[in-house]
Every structure is written in structure tokens, then in C-alpha cells.
Write an enzyme that holds these catalytic residues in place. Structure first.
Site, short mmCIF file in Angstrom:
data_model
loop_
_atom_site.label_atom_id
_atom_site.label_comp_id
_atom_site.label_asym_id
_atom_site.label_seq_id
_atom_site.Cartn_x
_atom_site.Cartn_y
_atom_site.Cartn_z
N ASP A 1 -8.01 -5.23 -0.70
CA ASP A 1 -8.43 -6.05 -1.83
C ASP A 1 -8.08 -7.52 -1.67
O ASP A 1 -8.65 -8.37 -2.35
CB ASP A 1 -7.77 -5.53 -3.12
N HIS B 1 0.84 -1.20 0.00
CA HIS B 1 0.00 0.00 0.00
C HIS B 1 0.87 1.24 0.00
O HIS B 1 1.92 1.26 0.62
CB HIS B 1 -0.90 0.02 1.25
#
Ligand SMILES: CC(C)(COP(=O)(O)OP(=O)(O)OC[C@H]1O[C@@H](n2cnc3c(N)ncnc32)[C@H](O)[C@@H]1OP(=O)(O)O)[C@@H](O)C(=O)NCCC(=O)NCCS
Length: 374
Positions: free
Chosen positions: A310, A259
Site C-alpha cells: 500500500d 506486515h
């Protein structure tokens, strides 16, 4: 000299009252509420109210918002015609982006509302985005389009339209929590895109179609579809180690891992992981979660990278029987509340986004050579 920050990393581009992502601590707030405080305790509709009005609703306020959302579910016949005539092979996220853009052509000004036209448009988009995704899915399968219902929640309504059956309470709650977890996330790429478009004083539909275009990329919301493709390609838990080693050697990105802002675990991931564990157990298909856990462990050990939102949402949606190419559209359905709230916030204190770039091209002073002499 100006400092260049590729990808605007570390740049604070505006103030917001909506979401805060604390990357070093792995904490996410919506309007001051920790995501761990919200997930499982409030419905998606309550979060929509929170994002639109910056406070959780009381019962009367929630009823009012819920009624407004449900009243707006019907989409114009012209958009239905498009959903039925779009190529069956088209990606649902592309059809969704186009349909949102079309909705803008039907967005006529109303004067019978106790809210601004922009707020009413935001509510309409939140209410209609799930209908678009479900209707296209049915249309491409040659199925009829059931009329919208006004007596079930946003999450239940999407599953109802997709399957033609009212979902179980458990399926509804699972999707509802997923919606809550995906609703808002600060200045992520798609939200920033929406705000950039809004900052030119363009309209809501233009901002949201652009946001959907940004979301679909595999480095952003498209990653959830990539996760299932990866798990399918790996095939079984015993093949994970070799597959990941090979991918890392080829410098491939592992979908659902890493991320830009979180340098520790994404706080949304454990909620989705717990749901994925439960659902895959019930389905009797634990291999998906077993493979996911092994990938996450290897990536933590080898690259100090963690799973993001996700990574497990993919298995949750898969376990709910949702086709893979609807995963990113579901992300868009949930994020519609965050996007539209950000657009409204942008307009409430607008300043045109106009960053600068550092020129690194050919030296200055080039002379034009006549075309036949070049
Ligand atoms: C989200 C993402 C784009 C962030 O990228 P970023 O800001 O460049 O990430 P970082 O700077 O933390 O990357 C640090 C290192 O880890 C690597 N890395 C990051 N994510 C990786 C992944 N998913 N798989 C393999 N390596 C990865 C980077 O290539 C970089 O390696 P390097 O130092 O050798 O160049 C990236 O992690 C990614 O592509 N993840 C997969 C897609 C995804 O799941 N997106 C959804 C995000 S919610």
C-alpha cells in the site's frame, strides 16, 4: 490445553493452490509463479485465468476469457439506480460493498454456459466491480454514465469509465501491473473472510461483500488511502523526520509500513516504487516519492519495518489522477479475482470454518438475581 493464537498468527487454516506468501524470504507466488516473474510480463486478464484455472492461458483461452469478461460488463439498471441515488458523500468502498450485495439479487441461474453458475458469477463480479466504482464516482460528481465498452482491457476500461476518455497506453499498463500485483495474497484478512462466509455454503455475493468490508479497514486495504492522507498532512520532505518521530512517540501506526507475514521487504513494493518514481518525475512532483523514501528509511532504521504494497501504490494511483477515496476500491477491483478464486476453491473442498475461543470471563456458576434486585 489449547494454544491461543491472537489474530490466528502462525495458524495454517487450510490448504490452497492459489497463492503462497513466504514472509521470511519476502517472496510471493501465484500458482507457482513468482510475482517478479509475472509483473510486467503478463496482463491482469492472464492472471485472472491463472487464478481461476491454475495455469496461464494460451492465446485462444485468453481470448475466450477476455470475451466472457467483456460480455459481462453491463450492470443491472437497479444497481445503476442505486449508484445514482446513493449519498454523494458516501465512501466509494461502502457503496461498492452495498452494490455487490445488490448484484446478488440479480444473479439468476443461467443454463447456456459451459461453466458452473459459481464460475460464471465469479467472472461477472471480476467484470462488474470496476464499473461499479467508476460509475459511482461519476454519479457523485453529477456526470453522465458512459455505456460500457467491450474493446478495451479491464484496466483501460476502469480509467475510461472514470474519466470518459480512453487512457494512454502507459496509464493502462501502470494500472494493469498494479492489478496484477494486488490480485492474490493467500489468507489475508479479506480473503479469509470470504472463505469463512463461503464455508457456511452461503453465496458468492455474500462472501465478497463481507470481504470488501474486511478490506476497507486501515490495517488492511484501507492503508493506501491512509498513506496519501499522511503525505498530505506532512506536507513537505523537510517535515518528515519530526512528523514520524512524533507519530512513533504517540504509538501511532504509520500507514503502508509493516506486515503480519512479511518480515523483510514486501516483494510487491519495489515494482510499485519504480512506477511511483517514474510517474512523479513525469508529473514534476517528486516530493511525494521523496517523502515516502524518507519515511521508509526511518521506519527501517528505527523499527526494522519495511514498506508494504500500500505504501507506493498510493503514490502510483495519485499520479494517475485517481481520487484518494478510490484507492481501496481499486484494491478491491484487483483482488476480486483472488477472492472469487478462493471462494471457488473453498467450495471444491469445503469444511466449515469454526475455530474455538478460550473463555476468560467471569467465574463459572453465576446465579441469576431477579431484575429488580440487581
Ligand atoms: C499490517 C500490521 C497490522 C501488522 O501488524 P502486526 O502483525 O501487529 O505487526 P508486528 O507484530 O510485525 O509489529 C511489530 C511491532 O511494530 C509495530 N508496528 C507494526 N507496524 C507499524 C507501523 N505501521 N507503524 C508503527 N509501528 C508499527 C507494532 O506496533 C509492534 O510494536 P511493539 O512490538 O512495540 O508492540 C501493521 O504493520 C500495521 O498496522 N501497518 C500499517 C497499516 C498497513 O499498512 N496495512 C497494510 C498491510 S498490507
Amino acid at each position: 490445553m489449547a494454544v491461543v493464537s491472537k489474530g490466528l498468527e502462525g495458524i495454517v487454516a487450510a490448504e490452497t493452490r492459489l497463492g503462497e506468501v513466504r514472509g521470511q524470504e519476502g517472496v510471493l507466488f501465484y500458482c507457482g509463479y513468482d510475482i517478479n516473474e509475472l509483473a510486467g510480463k503478463v496482463s491482469y486478464e492472464e492472471v485472472v485465468h491463472l487464478l481461476f484455472y491454475q495455469r496461464l492461458p494460451n492465446r485462444a483461452e485468453l481470448d475466450k476469457l477476455t470475451t466472457a469478461l467483456r460480455a459481462e460488463r453491463e450492470i443491472p439498471q437497479g444497481v445503476i439506480d442505486y449508484l445514482q441515488s446513493a449519498p454523494k458523500s458516501a465512501r466509494p468502498i461502502d457503496v461498492m460493498r452495498t452494490a455487490v450485495s445488490m448484484l446478488g439479487c440479480y444473479d439468476t441461474m443461467r443454463h447456456d454456459l459451459d461453466m458452473s453458475h459459481e464460475q460464471a458469477t465469479a467472472i461477472k463480479l471480476v467484470a462488474q466491480i470496476g464499473v461499479i466504482a467508476a460509475y459511482f464516482h461519476r454519479a457523485r460528481n453529477g456526470q453522465s454514465l458512459p455505456p460500457v465498452r467491450k474493446d478495451i482491457s479491464e484496466a483501460a476500461h476502469f480509467l475510461y469509465l472514470m474519466t470518459g476518455e480512453v487512457p494512454t497506453k502507459e496509464a493502462e499498463q501502470t494500472l494493469d501491473v498494479a492489478y496484477v500485483l494486488h490480485a492474490e495474497h493467500g489468507f489475508n484478512a479479506s480473503t479469509f473472510t470470504a472463505r469463512v462466509v463461503a464455508s457456511t455454503l452461503s453465496d458468492m455475493h455474500s462472501a465478497i461483500s463481507a470481504a470488501i468490508g474486511a478490506l476497507k479497514g486501515p490495517l488492511h486495504g484501507g492503508a493506501n488511502e491512509g498513506v496519501i492522507h499522511m503525505l498530505e498532512e506532512i506536507g513537505s520532505p523537510d517535515k518528515v523526520d519530526a512528523w514520524v518521530e512524533d507519530a512513533l512517540a504517540q504509538k501511532k501506526k504509520i500507514m503502508g509500513i509493516g506486515h503480519r507475514v512479511y518480515k523483510v521487504l514486501d516483494p510487491r513494493a519495489p515494482h510499485l516504487r519504480d512506477m511511483a518514481v517514474k510517474l512523479t518525475e513525469q508529473l514534476g512532483e517528486p516530493k511525494w516519492i521523496q517523502m515516502s523514501e524518507r519515511i521508509a528509511t526511518i521506519m527501517r532504521e528505527r523499527k526494522s519495518l519495511n514498506a508494504n504494497v500500500d505504501f507506493y501504490s498510493a503514490t502510483v494511483y495519485y499520479s494517475l489522477g485517481i481520487p484518494t477515496d478510490l484507492f481501496t476500491p481499486i484494491f478491491a477491483i484487483a483482488r476480486m479475482s483472488g477472492w472469487t478464486a478462493h471462494v471457488l476453491e473453498q467450495w471444491s473442498e469445503n469444511r466449515l470454518f469454526r475455530p474455538m475461543s478460550e473463555y476468560v470471563g467471569r467465574p463459572y456458576g453465576q446465579k441469576v438475581v431477579p431484575i429488580d434486585e440487581r
